[in-house]
Design a protein around this motif. Structure first.
Motif, mmCIF file in Angstrom:
data_model
loop_
_atom_site.group_PDB
_atom_site.id
_atom_site.type_symbol
_atom_site.label_atom_id
_atom_site.label_comp_id
_atom_site.label_asym_id
_atom_site.label_seq_id
_atom_site.Cartn_x
_atom_site.Cartn_y
_atom_site.Cartn_z
ATOM 1 N N SER A 109 85.213 4.671 18.565
ATOM 2 C CA SER A 109 84.746 4.859 17.187
ATOM 3 C C SER A 109 84.937 3.591 16.364
ATOM 4 O O SER A 109 84.068 3.218 15.565
ATOM 5 N N VAL A 110 86.070 2.910 16.577
ATOM 6 C CA VAL A 110 86.327 1.656 15.870
ATOM 7 C C VAL A 110 85.317 0.598 16.287
ATOM 8 O O VAL A 110 84.760 -0.125 15.452
ATOM 9 N N PHE A 111 85.043 0.498 17.577
ATOM 10 C CA PHE A 111 84.052 -0.450 18.094
ATOM 11 C C PHE A 111 82.676 -0.196 17.465
ATOM 12 O O PHE A 111 81.991 -1.130 17.031
ATOM 13 N N ALA A 112 82.270 1.057 17.398
ATOM 14 C CA ALA A 112 80.968 1.408 16.817
ATOM 15 C C ALA A 112 80.909 1.003 15.346
ATOM 16 O O ALA A 112 79.885 0.516 14.862
ATOM 17 N N ASP B 12 78.297 -1.614 13.579
ATOM 18 C CA ASP B 12 77.471 -1.183 12.446
ATOM 19 C C ASP B 12 77.677 -2.081 11.231
ATOM 20 O O ASP B 12 76.725 -2.401 10.514
ATOM 21 N N CYS B 13 78.922 -2.496 10.995
ATOM 22 C CA CYS B 13 79.230 -3.330 9.829
ATOM 23 C C CYS B 13 78.942 -4.802 10.079
ATOM 24 O O CYS B 13 78.706 -5.564 9.134
ATOM 25 N N GLY B 14 78.968 -5.202 11.366
ATOM 26 C CA GLY B 14 78.806 -6.608 11.690
ATOM 27 C C GLY B 14 79.990 -7.446 11.257
ATOM 28 O O GLY B 14 79.881 -8.668 11.123
ATOM 29 N N SER B 15 81.125 -6.773 11.067
ATOM 30 C CA SER B 15 82.298 -7.475 10.548
ATOM 31 C C SER B 15 83.552 -6.665 10.840
ATOM 32 O O SER B 15 83.589 -5.450 10.593
ATOM 33 N N PHE B 16 84.606 -7.328 11.334
ATOM 34 C CA PHE B 16 85.895 -6.671 11.530
ATOM 35 C C PHE B 16 86.515 -6.315 10.183
ATOM 36 O O PHE B 16 87.104 -5.250 10.017
ATOM 37 N N THR B 17 86.356 -7.194 9.213
ATOM 38 C CA THR B 17 86.935 -6.966 7.886
ATOM 39 C C THR B 17 86.323 -5.747 7.211
ATOM 40 O O THR B 17 87.022 -4.877 6.692
ATOM 41 N N GLN B 18 84.978 -5.661 7.220
ATOM 42 C CA GLN B 18 84.308 -4.524 6.590
ATOM 43 C C GLN B 18 84.609 -3.230 7.326
ATOM 44 O O GLN B 18 84.797 -2.179 6.701
ATOM 45 N N ALA B 19 84.656 -3.301 8.657
ATOM 46 C CA ALA B 19 84.994 -2.114 9.448
ATOM 47 C C ALA B 19 86.393 -1.618 9.103
ATOM 48 O O ALA B 19 86.631 -0.407 8.989
ATOM 49 N N ALA B 20 87.325 -2.551 8.945
ATOM 50 C CA ALA B 20 88.694 -2.173 8.599
ATOM 51 C C ALA B 20 88.738 -1.472 7.244
ATOM 52 O O ALA B 20 89.443 -0.472 7.060
ATOM 53 N N GLU B 21 87.964 -1.979 6.274
ATOM 54 C CA GLU B 21 87.917 -1.346 4.955
ATOM 55 C C GLU B 21 87.333 0.057 5.048
ATOM 56 O O GLU B 21 87.844 1.001 4.440
ATOM 57 N N ASN B 22 86.244 0.203 5.803
ATOM 58 C CA ASN B 22 85.602 1.514 5.931
ATOM 59 C C ASN B 22 86.502 2.530 6.618
ATOM 60 O O ASN B 22 86.464 3.730 6.315
ATOM 61 N N VAL C 149 92.102 -3.051 13.830
ATOM 62 C CA VAL C 149 90.726 -2.964 14.325
ATOM 63 C C VAL C 149 90.521 -3.935 15.483
ATOM 64 O O VAL C 149 89.952 -3.575 16.528
ATOM 65 N N SER C 150 90.980 -5.167 15.339
ATOM 66 C CA SER C 150 90.836 -6.169 16.397
ATOM 67 C C SER C 150 91.569 -5.727 17.661
ATOM 68 O O SER C 150 91.062 -5.895 18.779
ATOM 69 N N ARG C 151 92.762 -5.157 17.475
ATOM 70 C CA ARG C 151 93.538 -4.708 18.640
ATOM 71 C C ARG C 151 92.841 -3.567 19.367
ATOM 72 O O ARG C 151 92.791 -3.532 20.604
ATOM 73 N N LYS C 152 92.259 -2.639 18.601
ATOM 74 C CA LYS C 152 91.561 -1.505 19.217
ATOM 75 C C LYS C 152 90.376 -1.987 20.062
ATOM 76 O O LYS C 152 90.154 -1.505 21.178
#
Length: 298
Positions: A7-10, A14-24, A32-35
């Motif tokens: 789910s984290v990878f997806a 979708d966000c095109g960004s580790f930072t934005q994914a972490a916020e979401n 997020v990077s570790r996952k």
């Protein structure tokens, strides 16, 4: 396999960004990077190539992303089917519409749908680019013209009448057009060069049913109908445009409808989507909503 990591990878894709994914996801960027790293280690392949400015999926990452999106969707649907809220319409939708179709036709229906179903979220892209519905995980796309991929489901939405138009200034400069025989040099065309719209070459049909190809040299090629309309109003050539976008300009005199006794083919507009056995309820409801909205206009 850790479903949370998938789910984290997806979300990262979708966000095109580790930072934005972490916020979401309300996580730290390091988590997020570790996952994602743990998922790559488990699979034994690199899924994402990282740089300081962008993320690029590897070939293995592309394949895994497609499969993971389908798996997450099936899990989400299964949860809805056994939960007490299975009738609730909720969750994300990814929709892509051609620019003018979205702005002037479908946009208001999308907004009404969102008001009616407040627990649905939507990523709506207005673009005339070619799309890969399956690879990009697009839930719904509006196709103008013929459908190229027979593996997709196509539902008729409407038919768009076309008209042949020019500005009064253009006609004064290059000569009036009273029949198909006048569609020759020095007349020139402003053309919409849109790869996503699969439209055959234009023909016009006279009162006797005889058809004639409409072929003029291109003075200008543009990628949107709006740009074509503006160029035509500014006197840069003859154009073939959707009738609905020209009506107000006929009334103001900015455009002249050419050869009104001739017929032009109508263009099919369809809703296109993948045929999944477990279609999310939100997607089915959106499709039905748009189809019913257009039926009620007739």
């Amino acid at each position: 396999m850790d479903l949370n990591a998938i789910s984290v990878f997806a979300q990262v894709v979708d966000c095109g960004s580790f930072t934005q994914a972490a916020e979401n996801l309300n996580m730290t960027k390091s988590t997020v990077s570790r996952k994602v790293a743990e998922l790559e280690q488990h699979l034994g392949v690199k899924l994402i190539t990282r740089s300081t400015r962008s993320l690029v999926l590897t070939a293995e990452g592309e394949k895994f992303h497609q499969s993971s999106m389908q798996m997450l969707e099936i899990l989400n649907q299964a949860e809805l089917e056994v939960s007490a809220n299975q009738d609730l319409v909720r969750g994300p939708l990814k929709v892509v519409l051609p620019v003018e179709l979205g702005h002037q036709v479908l946009g208001s229906y999308i907004h009404q749908f969102m008001h009616q179903y407040p627990q649905v979220t939507m990523s709506l892209e207005l673009s005339n680019r070619e799309v890969d519905i399956i690879a990009e995980g697009i839930d719904l796309y509006a196709q103008i013209g013929e459908l190229a991929d027979s593996t997709l489901v196509s539902r008729h939405l409407t038919r768009s009448p076309r008209v042949l138009v020019a500005s009064p200034d253009y006609l004064q400069q290059f000569g009036v057009i009273n029949s198909h025989q006048d569609l020759t040099f020095p007349h020139q065309q402003v053309e919409v060069a849109n790869k996503a719209a699969r439209i055959p070459k234009w023909t016009i049909q006279d009162e006797n049913g005889d058809s004639y190809p409409f072929e003029l040299p291109n003075r200008l090629r543009v990628n949107t109908i709006t740009a074509c309309l503006k160029a035509c109003i500014d006197g840069l050539g003859v154009a073939v445009l959707p009738e609905f976008i020209c009506l107000e300009h006929f009334e103001t005199g900015k455009l002249v409808r050419l050869l009104p006794n001739y017929k032009m083919p109508e263009v099919e507009v369809s809703l296109v989507y993948t045929d999944r056995q477990l279609m999310p309820k939100r997607k089915k409801v959106l499709i039905d909503y748009l189809l019913q909205s257009f039926q009620s206009r007739v």
